[in-house]
Scaffold this active site. Structure first.
Site, PDB file in Angstrom:
ATOM      1  N   TRP A  38       0.814  -1.217   0.000  1.00 52.97           N
ATOM      2  CA  TRP A  38       0.000   0.000   0.000  1.00 52.97           C
ATOM      3  C   TRP A  38       0.848   1.269   0.000  1.00 52.97           C
ATOM      4  CZ3 TRP A  38       1.223   2.943   4.095  1.00 52.97           C
ATOM      5  CH2 TRP A  38       1.612   2.337   5.282  1.00 52.97           C
ATOM      6  N   CYS A  39       2.109   1.189   0.412  1.00 57.90           N
ATOM      7  CA  CYS A  39       2.963   2.375   0.498  1.00 57.90           C
ATOM      8  C   CYS A  39       3.674   2.640  -0.836  1.00 57.90           C
ATOM      9  CB  CYS A  39       3.995   2.181   1.597  1.00 57.90           C
ATOM     10  SG  CYS A  39       5.176   3.544   1.722  1.00 57.90           S
ATOM     11  N   PRO A  40       3.520   3.842  -1.401  1.00 57.83           N
ATOM     12  CA  PRO A  40       4.182   4.144  -2.677  1.00 57.83           C
ATOM     13  C   PRO A  40       5.708   4.134  -2.578  1.00 57.83           C
ATOM     14  CG  PRO A  40       3.037   6.090  -1.836  1.00 57.83           C
ATOM     15  CD  PRO A  40       2.678   4.945  -0.940  1.00 57.83           C
TER      16      PRO A  40
ATOM     17  N   ARG B  56       6.759   0.562  -2.990  1.00 57.96           N
ATOM     18  CA  ARG B  56       6.649   0.154  -4.404  1.00 57.96           C
ATOM     19  C   ARG B  56       7.797   0.719  -5.230  1.00 57.96           C
ATOM     20  NH1 ARG B  56       1.196   1.500  -3.396  1.00 57.96           N
ATOM     21  NH2 ARG B  56       1.387   3.368  -4.681  1.00 57.96           N
TER      22      ARG B  56
END
Length: 126
Positions: free
Chosen positions: A41-43, A46
């Site tokens: 969920w964390c950019p 990613r």
């Protein structure tokens, strides 16, 4: 591949088992996968993940254990075990642990900026 998702995370670093063949362990703390997208969920996680894969994906690379810190609400909780017991305040966090004077201690750490800097990441791994 030296990226492991099988570590059973102990309550604290002092109880971290070091592999017999190594005097150090690498852990990368990342956000858990979003159930809908199947992506962290964390950019920042990613964006950093390809750098982690490149650094730890080779046959000669040390193993890094992946630790998922939970979904966003769990992670934001000040009582989150990784915030309290592991002193992890941001994801991704890449940490190196070594045995120093008979005790397992954290000896170095990189955040997403350091992870995405190839020279810093290579130096961190050694």
């Amino acid at each position: 591949m030296p990226i492991s998702r099988s570590l059973v995370v102990p309550p604290s670093a002092k109880q971290l088992p070091l592999p017999d063949s190594a005097s150090r362990a690498f852990l990368v703390f990342i956000s858990s996968e979003d159930p809908e997208t199947k992506q962290p969920w964390c950019p920042d996680v990613r964006a950093s993940w390809p750098h982690i894969q490149a650094a730890f994906g080779g046959d000669e690379a040390p193993t890094v254990s992946v630790v998922q810190v939970g979904q966003r609400p769990e992670w934001r909780d000040p009582e989150n075990v990784f915030r309290k017991n592991w002193n992890v305040n941001g994801v991704p966090t890449l940490a190196r642990y070594e045995c120093v004077n008979g005790e397992i201690v954290e000896t170095a750490r990189l955040d997403e900026t350091g992870i995405m800097d190839e020279a810093k990441l290579r130096g961190f791994i050694g």
